[in-house]
Design a protein around this motif. Structure first.
Motif, PDB file in Angstrom:
ATOM      1  N   VAL A  24       5.724 -13.668  -0.721  1.00 51.42           N
ATOM      2  CA  VAL A  24       5.864 -13.415  -2.158  1.00 51.42           C
ATOM      3  C   VAL A  24       4.849 -12.367  -2.611  1.00 51.42           C
ATOM      4  O   VAL A  24       5.175 -11.471  -3.400  1.00 51.42           O
ATOM      5  N   ALA A  25       3.633 -12.464  -2.107  1.00 53.21           N
ATOM      6  CA  ALA A  25       2.608 -11.486  -2.476  1.00 53.21           C
ATOM      7  C   ALA A  25       3.058 -10.074  -2.096  1.00 53.21           C
ATOM      8  O   ALA A  25       2.889  -9.130  -2.888  1.00 53.21           O
ATOM      9  N   GLU A  26       3.649  -9.920  -0.937  1.00 48.77           N
ATOM     10  CA  GLU A  26       4.118  -8.608  -0.500  1.00 48.77           C
ATOM     11  C   GLU A  26       5.258  -8.103  -1.388  1.00 48.77           C
ATOM     12  O   GLU A  26       5.314  -6.923  -1.732  1.00 48.77           O
ATOM     13  N   LEU A  27       6.164  -8.987  -1.763  1.00 47.89           N
ATOM     14  CA  LEU A  27       7.241  -8.603  -2.683  1.00 47.89           C
ATOM     15  C   LEU A  27       6.654  -8.073  -3.987  1.00 47.89           C
ATOM     16  O   LEU A  27       7.067  -7.021  -4.486  1.00 47.89           O
ATOM     17  N   PHE A  28       5.676  -8.792  -4.528  1.00 47.79           N
ATOM     18  CA  PHE A  28       5.061  -8.374  -5.782  1.00 47.79           C
ATOM     19  C   PHE A  28       4.267  -7.079  -5.617  1.00 47.79           C
ATOM     20  O   PHE A  28       4.226  -6.259  -6.535  1.00 47.79           O
ATOM     21  N   ARG A  29       3.656  -6.871  -4.466  1.00 41.06           N
ATOM     22  CA  ARG A  29       2.948  -5.600  -4.218  1.00 41.06           C
ATOM     23  C   ARG A  29       3.927  -4.426  -4.229  1.00 41.06           C
ATOM     24  O   ARG A  29       3.623  -3.356  -4.765  1.00 41.06           O
ATOM     25  N   LYS A  30       5.079  -4.619  -3.616  1.00 42.01           N
ATOM     26  CA  LYS A  30       6.102  -3.558  -3.607  1.00 42.01           C
ATOM     27  C   LYS A  30       6.597  -3.287  -5.023  1.00 42.01           C
ATOM     28  O   LYS A  30       6.757  -2.133  -5.425  1.00 42.01           O
ATOM     29  N   ALA A  31       6.841  -4.353  -5.779  1.00 42.57           N
ATOM     30  CA  ALA A  31       7.286  -4.190  -7.164  1.00 42.57           C
ATOM     31  C   ALA A  31       6.216  -3.492  -7.993  1.00 42.57           C
ATOM     32  O   ALA A  31       6.521  -2.631  -8.831  1.00 42.57           O
ATOM     33  N   SER A  48       2.301  -2.060 -17.994  1.00 40.96           N
ATOM     34  CA  SER A  48       2.159  -3.465 -18.341  1.00 40.96           C
ATOM     35  C   SER A  48       2.704  -4.338 -17.216  1.00 40.96           C
ATOM     36  O   SER A  48       2.106  -5.362 -16.860  1.00 40.96           O
ATOM     37  N   ASN A  49       3.818  -3.940 -16.652  1.00 40.09           N
ATOM     38  CA  ASN A  49       4.399  -4.684 -15.540  1.00 40.09           C
ATOM     39  C   ASN A  49       3.467  -4.672 -14.330  1.00 40.09           C
ATOM     40  O   ASN A  49       3.300  -5.696 -13.660  1.00 40.09           O
ATOM     41  N   ALA A  50       2.855  -3.533 -14.049  1.00 36.92           N
ATOM     42  CA  ALA A  50       1.920  -3.444 -12.930  1.00 36.92           C
ATOM     43  C   ALA A  50       0.746  -4.402 -13.128  1.00 36.92           C
ATOM     44  O   ALA A  50       0.311  -5.065 -12.185  1.00 36.92           O
ATOM     45  N   LEU A  51       0.259  -4.504 -14.354  1.00 33.22           N
ATOM     46  CA  LEU A  51      -0.833  -5.437 -14.652  1.00 33.22           C
ATOM     47  C   LEU A  51      -0.389  -6.888 -14.468  1.00 33.22           C
ATOM     48  O   LEU A  51      -1.108  -7.701 -13.877  1.00 33.22           O
ATOM     49  N   ARG A  52       0.780  -7.210 -14.977  1.00 36.30           N
ATOM     50  CA  ARG A  52       1.297  -8.566 -14.854  1.00 36.30           C
ATOM     51  C   ARG A  52       1.495  -8.938 -13.387  1.00 36.30           C
ATOM     52  O   ARG A  52       1.168 -10.048 -12.961  1.00 36.30           O
TER      53      ARG A  52
END
Length: 78
Positions: A49-56, A29-33
């Motif tokens: 920010v996009a890169e941070l979210f890609r890593k997460a 679910s987190n990956a989808l969000r």
């Protein structure tokens, strides 16, 4: 009530495998969000920010895969 005292009385589920199922679902679910957050950051041209979210998102996918493997081995009697 604290998590230390909940042993299935409230949920009816004491099963530790259920906790693994919950963990896997939460990771997925987190990956989808995070996909939406990545798209939002890209739309704003914020690559940092996009890169941070890609890593997460990659971490969430990894957690889901590890959880699925562990759950699979336990449900198969391993």
């Amino acid at each position: 009530m604290t998590s230390e005292t909940e042993t299935g009385g409230v949920t009816g589920t004491k099963d530790k495998d259920y906790n693994l199922i919950w963990y896997v679902e939460s990771c997925l679910s987190n990956a989808l969000r995070l996909e939406q957050y990545i798209q939002d950051a890209e739309r704003e041209k914020d690559s940092e920010v996009a890169e941070l979210f890609r890593k997460a998102q990659a971490d969430s996918r990894k957690g889901a895969e590890l959880g699925k493997a562990l759950l699979r081995s336990r449900l198969n009697g391993g």
